[in-house]
Write an enzyme that holds these catalytic residues in place. Structure first.
Site, PDB file in Angstrom:
ATOM      1  N   TYR A 264       5.612  27.330  -8.537  1.00  3.16           N
ATOM      2  CA  TYR A 264       4.655  28.130  -9.610  1.00  3.16           C
ATOM      3  C   TYR A 264       5.679  29.159  -9.094  1.00  3.16           C
ATOM      4  CZ  TYR A 264       1.544  31.104 -11.027  1.00  3.16           C
ATOM      5  OH  TYR A 264       0.906  32.768 -11.870  1.00  3.16           O
ATOM      6  N   ARG A 308      -1.270  38.377   0.684  1.00  3.08           N
ATOM      7  CA  ARG A 308      -2.058  39.626   0.595  1.00  3.08           C
ATOM      8  C   ARG A 308      -3.175  39.078   0.188  1.00  3.08           C
ATOM      9  NH1 ARG A 308       0.042  44.588  -2.332  1.00  3.08           N
ATOM     10  NH2 ARG A 308      -0.467  42.893  -4.332  1.00  3.08           N
ATOM     11  N   ARG A 321      -8.880  32.386  -8.103  1.00  3.91           N
ATOM     12  CA  ARG A 321      -7.859  32.046  -9.126  1.00  3.91           C
ATOM     13  C   ARG A 321      -6.919  32.100  -7.123  1.00  3.91           C
ATOM     14  NH1 ARG A 321      -4.613  36.369 -11.814  1.00  3.91           N
ATOM     15  NH2 ARG A 321      -3.958  37.359  -9.757  1.00  3.91           N
ATOM     16  N   PHE A 381      16.692  50.042  -5.920  1.00  2.00           N
ATOM     17  CA  PHE A 381      16.146  48.880  -6.773  1.00  2.00           C
ATOM     18  C   PHE A 381      15.622  47.983  -6.521  1.00  2.00           C
ATOM     19  CE2 PHE A 381      15.691  46.079  -9.971  1.00  2.00           C
ATOM     20  CZ  PHE A 381      14.174  46.426 -10.869  1.00  2.00           C
TER      21      PHE A 381
HETATM   22  C1  D61 Z   1      14.431  42.556  -6.791  1.00  2.53           C
HETATM   23  C2  D61 Z   1      13.654  43.947  -7.768  1.00  2.53           C
HETATM   24  C3  D61 Z   1      12.614  43.184  -7.828  1.00  2.53           C
HETATM   25  C4  D61 Z   1      11.918  42.021  -8.109  1.00  2.53           C
HETATM   26  C5  D61 Z   1      13.608  41.134  -7.655  1.00  2.53           C
HETATM   27  C6  D61 Z   1      14.251  41.401  -7.423  1.00  2.53           C
HETATM   28  C7  D61 Z   1      12.292  39.877  -7.713  1.00  2.53           C
HETATM   29  C8  D61 Z   1      11.527  39.220  -8.862  1.00  2.53           C
HETATM   30  C9  D61 Z   1      10.639  40.840  -9.656  1.00  2.53           C
HETATM   31  C10 D61 Z   1      10.749  42.064  -8.692  1.00  2.53           C
HETATM   32  C11 D61 Z   1       8.879  40.036  -8.955  1.00  2.53           C
HETATM   33  C12 D61 Z   1       8.123  40.230  -8.407  1.00  2.53           C
HETATM   34  C13 D61 Z   1       6.676  39.969  -8.572  1.00  2.53           C
HETATM   35  C14 D61 Z   1       6.108  40.375  -8.049  1.00  2.53           C
HETATM   36  C15 D61 Z   1       4.480  40.214  -8.173  1.00  2.53           C
HETATM   37  N1  D61 Z   1       3.553  39.842  -8.889  1.00  2.53           N
HETATM   38  C16 D61 Z   1       3.741  39.633 -10.213  1.00  2.53           C
HETATM   39  O1  D61 Z   1       3.319  41.023 -10.646  1.00  2.53           O
HETATM   40  C17 D61 Z   1       2.358  38.798 -10.548  1.00  2.53           C
HETATM   41  O2  D61 Z   1       3.256  37.799 -11.896  1.00  2.53           O
HETATM   42  C18 D61 Z   1       4.275  37.703 -12.021  1.00  2.53           C
HETATM   43  C19 D61 Z   1       4.357  36.972 -13.891  1.00  2.53           C
HETATM   44  C20 D61 Z   1       4.404  38.577 -13.715  1.00  2.53           C
HETATM   45  C21 D61 Z   1       6.117  39.411 -13.578  1.00  2.53           C
HETATM   46  C22 D61 Z   1       6.404  40.251 -13.762  1.00  2.53           C
HETATM   47  C23 D61 Z   1       7.663  41.378 -13.627  1.00  2.53           C
HETATM   48  C24 D61 Z   1       7.186  41.743 -12.064  1.00  2.53           C
HETATM   49  C25 D61 Z   1       8.197  42.288 -11.178  1.00  2.53           C
HETATM   50  C26 D61 Z   1       9.231  43.120 -11.912  1.00  2.53           C
HETATM   51  C27 D61 Z   1       9.443  42.688 -13.311  1.00  2.53           C
HETATM   52  C28 D61 Z   1       8.737  41.925 -13.798  1.00  2.53           C
HETATM   53  C29 D61 Z   1      10.376  42.911 -14.112  1.00  2.53           C
HETATM   54  C30 D61 Z   1      11.700  43.928 -13.208  1.00  2.53           C
HETATM   55  C31 D61 Z   1      10.984  44.338 -12.375  1.00  2.53           C
HETATM   56  C32 D61 Z   1      10.165  43.891 -11.349  1.00  2.53           C
HETATM   57  C33 D61 Z   1       0.605  38.521 -10.193  1.00  2.53           C
HETATM   58  O3  D61 Z   1       0.602  39.570 -10.734  1.00  2.53           O
HETATM   59  C34 D61 Z   1      -0.732  39.969 -11.085  1.00  2.53           C
HETATM   60  C35 D61 Z   1      -1.292  39.745  -9.855  1.00  2.53           C
HETATM   61  O4  D61 Z   1      -1.205  39.482  -9.061  1.00  2.53           O
HETATM   62  O5  D61 Z   1      -2.743  39.893 -10.681  1.00  2.53           O
HETATM   63  C36 D61 Z   1       0.108  37.264 -10.655  1.00  2.53           C
HETATM   64  O6  D61 Z   1      -0.694  37.072 -11.607  1.00  2.53           O
HETATM   65  O7  D61 Z   1       0.596  36.726 -10.075  1.00  2.53           O
HETATM   66 MG    MG Z   2      -0.425  35.754 -12.984  1.00  2.62          MG
END
Ligand code: D61
Ligand code: MG
Length: 551
Positions: A264, A308, A321, A381
């Site tokens: 997931y 968290r 969830r 970044f």
């Molecule tokens: C380097 C820098 C940033 C990075 C990386 C490497 C590798 C992965 C990521 C960022 C993504 C980390 C996601 C962690 C936060 N989680 C969420 O936002 C959950 O949703 C995931 C699906 C949407 C992802 C959107 C995203 C996030 C960060 C980014 C990106 C896209 C694109 C570019 C840069 C950073 C979480 O969301 C909301 C909630 O908790 O209510 C979920 O639904 O579980």
């Molecule tokens: Mg989500």
């Protein structure tokens, strides 16, 4: 025109209106060398703001505003839900007071906080004039101020691609997260989402607040997407397709095993890591990183998030969830929600420690990924969110508060991470400090144990020692400034002088214009300082006697 950096917003391109303070125009964005001049600039800017804000409430909030940087919870930022205007103002005020209290007990945070505040304001002002790009950058700031801040400092064409990548996936996630959409409607939208990004006409209304605006006006995002270079488009399309399919799979399936959990997290965050590596490579600035370590970058962030956010996710209305894998929590309780009940605190903390140990397995891959980056902006970044993640894990480990409320790094520490992270040795230093913090929490938990039931004790220790070893072996730890928090706050003379200058000007201004409000203000300050053995007596010493008596 980006040959030099501004003393306040050193990570951003300079523009002619870097400062909004006309009287200080001569100093703006010139290379002022010493930190004392920088400090003078900051004080002058603050004083200028104080003197130009017309009403009492703005004056009070301003001082507090300076110390409350919009960092939010780092990894995700759900919208706040104010109930009434009155309760919003109260909570807003309490938050600001909390911020001021935090800064007074951690004075070293002041400069990074001010710098971050200015950088955030500057970034918000740099919204492009073209409507669809303007919409995209405005939405980026609204839905994620923390990611917006790190995305904003990338170079132009890569920045645009990462901004659109973020918004496309945030929109996809808004569909996934909206529990009011029926499964038979949701699944096809998730599966087909990668096609909609090419369609300027497509939109689907869901989510709330800023997320709803993003969904309703998604045509701006697709218009901007269509202007990106083809290699960027292909990377974004591919990841959107795979993430949508993965999310759809987990709509109908629970996270049972640790394998499911990894799967997931791969779909929702590991794939972001893979996509970002492709975008960096397409920009010509980086070699293509392997899928395995790119995946770990996402898993480390997502797992930290999931740990968290336990309470927030379990209390989600209308339906909980659940992302903690049954294979882990079933060793401690019968139902995942049982972890939040006080009578299960001991089991809950053991389960939490188990989850943190699981997340730690990605840390070494993350260090490897970051050490291979060459471009300084891409490096920052990537590195800042990873340091925030290990810092959050250190805070959560063995901490029952995860099951009672929100546990997050304080703003000042976040600002310090952003301020200080420039090179790989800064990353090793931060990982070292936070792993040591984790290790001391681990040692304390072992001592506390009566029945020796920490199933993961050995593994936790091994993982922490491996991270500490990697950081030590880098040979760069010697000259770092430590993140480890002192128990007693240290007040240096410069900071005390700064606080007095700001206070003196505020007091002079208020007493000459609105003596009644002045008294109210002083009462608030007194209330704020109550309970803090801080410099209250010194502060009062410097106030005119007549004013002190009004307390
Ligand atoms: C380097 C820098 C940033 C990075 C990386 C490497 C590798 C992965 C990521 C960022 C993504 C980390 C996601 C962690 C936060 N989680 C969420 O936002 C959950 O949703 C995931 C699906 C949407 C992802 C959107 C995203 C996030 C960060 C980014 C990106 C896209 C694109 C570019 C840069 C950073 C979480 O969301 C909301 C909630 O908790 O209510 C979920 O639904 O579980
Ligand atoms: Mg989500």
């Amino acid at each position: 025109m980006r040959s030099q950096s501004c003393p306040l917003c050193s990570n951003f391109a300079l523009s002619s209106n870097c400062s909004s303070i006309p009287s200080l125009a001569w100093i703006k964005c010139t290379q002022v060398g010493t930190s004392s001049v920088r400090l003078m600039f900051l004080i002058s800017a603050s004083v200028h703001k104080v003197l130009t804000r017309p009403c009492m409430s703005s004056l009070i909030f301003l001082a507090l505003d300076l110390v409350s940087v919009p960092t939010g919870p780092w990894l995700t930022e759900p919208c706040q839900k104010p109930t009434t205007r009155h309760s919003f103002i109260n909570s807003h005020y309490q938050k600001k007071m909390g911020s001021l209290r935090a800064i007074l007990s951690n004075p070293d945070d002041l400069y990074p906080l001010l710098k971050l505040k200015m950088a955030a304001r500057h970034a918000e002002k740099q919204i492009p004039p073209v409507p669809h790009w303007g919409f995209c950058y405005t939405m980026l700031h609204r839905v994620s101020r923390s990611f917006a801040l790190v995305i904003q400092q990338l170079d132009t064409d890569l920045r645009d691609a990462v901004c659109i990548f973020y918004l496309v996936l945030r929109a996809l996630d808004t569909v996934e997260d909206d529990t009011s959409i029926a499964t038979e409607v949701k699944v096809p939208i998730l599966m087909d989402f990668y096609r909609y990004i090419y369609d300027r006409e497509w939109h689907f209304s869901c989510g709330t607040k800023d997320y709803k605006v993003l969904m309703d006006e998604f045509h701006h995002v697709s218009t901007a997407f269509l202007e990106l270079g083809r290699s960027y488009q292909e990377a974004i399309e591919d990841i959107t397709m795979r993430m949508g399919a993965g999310m759809a799979k987990f709509i109908c399936k629970e996270v049972e095993t640790v394998g499911d959990y990894d799967e997931y997290c791969h779909y929702v965050a590991g794939l972001v890591g893979l996509g970002l590596s492709k975008l960096f490579h397409a920009s010509g600035k980086e070699d293509l990183a392997s899928d395995a370590i790119s995946n770990s970058m996402g898993l480390f962030l997502q797992k930290t998030n999931i740990i968290r956010d336990y309470l927030e996710d379990i209390n989600e209305i209308p339906k909980s969830r659940m992302f903690w894998p049954r294979q882990i929590w079933s060793k401690y309780v019968n139902k995942l929600e049982d972890l939040k009940y006080e009578e299960n605190s001991v089991k809950a903390v053991q389960c939490l420690n188990d989850m943190v140990t699981n997340a730690l397995m990605h840390a070494e891959d993350c260090l490897k990924y970051m050490s291979a980056l060459r471009d300084p902006a891409i490096f920052r970044f990537c590195a800042i969110p990873q340091i925030m993640a290990i810092g959050t894990l250190a805070l959560c480990y063995n901490n029952v508060q995860v099951f009672r409320g929100v546990v997050k790094m304080r703003r000042g520490l976040t600002a310090r991470v952003i301020h200080r992270t420039k090179t790989m040795s800064d990353v090793y230093g931060a990982f070292y400090d936070f792993s040591r913090m984790l290790k001391s929490r681990y040692d304390a938990s072992i001592v506390d144990q009566v029945d020796g039931t920490d199933h993961k004790a050995r593994e936790t220790k091994d993982r922490l020692e491996a991270i500490l070893r990697t950081c030590r072996d880098s040979g760069t730890l010697n000259e770092r400034k430590s993140y480890i928090i002192r128990t007693k706050p240290k007040y240096n003379s410069t900071l005390i002088v700064i606080i007095f200058i700001i206070l003196a000007i505020l007091i002079a201004y208020l007493s000459s214009t609105r003596p009644y409000n002045m008294c109210k203000f002083l009462k608030k300050i007194k209330k704020l300082l109550n309970g803090n053995d801080f410099i209250l007596s010194d502060t009062l010493f410097f106030l005119p006697a007549g004013l002190v008596s009004t307390f």
